[in-house]
Motif scaffolding. Structure first.
Motif, PDB file in Angstrom:
ATOM      1  N   ARG A  46       0.829  -1.178   0.102  1.00  0.00           N
ATOM      2  CA  ARG A  46      -0.005   0.027  -0.008  1.00  0.00           C
ATOM      3  C   ARG A  46       0.860   1.514   0.142  1.00  0.00           C
ATOM      4  O   ARG A  46       1.825   1.511   0.772  1.00  0.00           O
ATOM      5  CB  ARG A  46      -0.930   0.002   1.297  1.00  0.00           C
ATOM      6  CG  ARG A  46      -1.954  -1.024   1.241  1.00  0.00           C
ATOM      7  CD  ARG A  46      -3.101  -0.761   0.199  1.00  0.00           C
ATOM      8  NE  ARG A  46      -4.198  -1.612   0.321  1.00  0.00           N
ATOM      9  CZ  ARG A  46      -5.143  -1.560  -0.302  1.00  0.00           C
ATOM     10  NH1 ARG A  46      -5.644  -0.601  -1.253  1.00  0.00           N
ATOM     11  NH2 ARG A  46      -6.212  -2.479  -0.259  1.00  0.00           N
ATOM     12  N   ARG A  53       0.579   4.411   0.954  1.00  0.00           N
ATOM     13  CA  ARG A  53       0.780   5.181   2.312  1.00  0.00           C
ATOM     14  C   ARG A  53       1.515   4.374   3.288  1.00  0.00           C
ATOM     15  O   ARG A  53       2.251   4.937   4.046  1.00  0.00           O
ATOM     16  CB  ARG A  53      -0.570   5.502   3.051  1.00  0.00           C
ATOM     17  CG  ARG A  53      -1.512   6.121   1.763  1.00  0.00           C
ATOM     18  CD  ARG A  53      -1.052   7.849   2.041  1.00  0.00           C
ATOM     19  NE  ARG A  53       0.083   8.150   0.922  1.00  0.00           N
ATOM     20  CZ  ARG A  53      -0.381   8.733  -0.134  1.00  0.00           C
ATOM     21  NH1 ARG A  53      -1.477   8.691  -0.604  1.00  0.00           N
ATOM     22  NH2 ARG A  53       0.984   8.892  -1.126  1.00  0.00           N
ATOM     23  N   GLU A  54       1.796   2.987   3.147  1.00  0.00           N
ATOM     24  CA  GLU A  54       2.603   2.428   4.106  1.00  0.00           C
ATOM     25  C   GLU A  54       3.951   2.205   3.920  1.00  0.00           C
ATOM     26  O   GLU A  54       4.773   1.972   4.968  1.00  0.00           O
ATOM     27  CB  GLU A  54       1.731   0.907   4.306  1.00  0.00           C
ATOM     28  CG  GLU A  54       0.233   0.929   4.720  1.00  0.00           C
ATOM     29  CD  GLU A  54      -0.285  -0.484   4.749  1.00  0.00           C
ATOM     30  OE1 GLU A  54       0.331  -1.308   4.416  1.00  0.00           O
ATOM     31  OE2 GLU A  54      -1.529  -0.714   5.123  1.00  0.00           O
TER      32      GLU A  54
END
Length: 246
Positions: A216, A218-219
């Motif tokens: 992901r 954002r991760e």
């Protein structure tokens, strides 16, 4: 020089050089290698390593120092136009002095974000040297990225958009869910606003220094930014490619 071979040699793995490329390299008398300074000597070493592995006869290597250019210009197209003209002048001088069959080894494939064919056409248009030339395709970093991540670049029936970091700064185009990004010196993926986006990132693809990160956006974005900075400091240069997916 009576003939020039523009040969795609893949992203760096000598095993990804095609049989057609190997046959072409073994026809060449002279290889023109563009150097980009001491900090990128490993790029030249990768090319000469590919020659050592695949070429059986004698050959000459001619080093051409790449003219410098502004990497953060206000007039991007104008600066690149001037850079191409200065590159063409250097190529022209070397082409005129070397007999036989010449070759230029191009990272990935000459059709994708590479200026070599434009420079060759510019040299011919100047009218001072004349030669025939052929293009041999190669494995791109895009293909290598997908292979190393064991993935398909698009979901069923979806298009694939190939772009640059400079263009990604304007956002993902409407209707584009799969964007492959090249030439991104500023980690522009951090500006992508979709919180559910995913990324598949790879640096030094096809070389012993290869690094892969995915997940992901954002991760993992902070991890990629940090890793990229550390790698560039360590090696003095970096080439990376990634897929962003909505």
């Amino acid at each position: 020089m009576r003939e020039l071979l523009v040969i795609g040699i893949g992203a760096g793995d000598p095993d990804q050089v095609t049989v057609q490329a190997i046959k072409a390299m073994n026809r060449a008398d002279t290889f023109f290698v563009i150097g980009k300074g001491d900090e990128k000597q490993s790029l030249v070493d990768l090319r000469t390593g590919i020659l050592a592995e695949h070429v059986r006869g004698e050959y000459t290597v001619v080093d051409i120092t790449d003219p410098p250019r502004d990497r953060t210009p206000d007039d991007y197209e104008g600066v690149v136009e001037d850079w191409h003209e200065r590159r063409a002048a250097k190529f022209e001088a070397e082409f005129a002095s070397e007999p036989g069959v010449g070759a230029i080894l191009v990272w990935g494939d000459p059709s994708l974000y590479d200026s070599t064919l434009r420079i060759v056409e510019r040299v011919l248009a100047r009218g001072n040297v004349s030669f025939d030339y052929s293009v041999i395709p190669g494995i791109t970093s895009v293909q290598s990225l997908a292979a190393q991540h064991r993935m398909v670049l698009n979901r069923i029936g979806e298009p694939i958009h190939i772009t640059t970091g400079r263009r990604l700064a304007d956002g993902l185009p409407d209707g584009v869910d799969n964007a492959v990004v090249m030439l991104d010196a500023h980690c522009t993926f951090t500006q992508v606003t979709e919180d559910d986006a995913e990324i598949w990132w790879g640096a030094y693809l096809g070389t012993p220094d290869e690094v892969l990160i995915s997940g992901r956006l954002r991760e993992v974005e902070d991890r990629i930014v940090t890793e990229r900075a550390e790698l560039r400091t360590r090696h003095g240069w970096i080439m990376d490619t990634y897929l962003i997916r909505r």
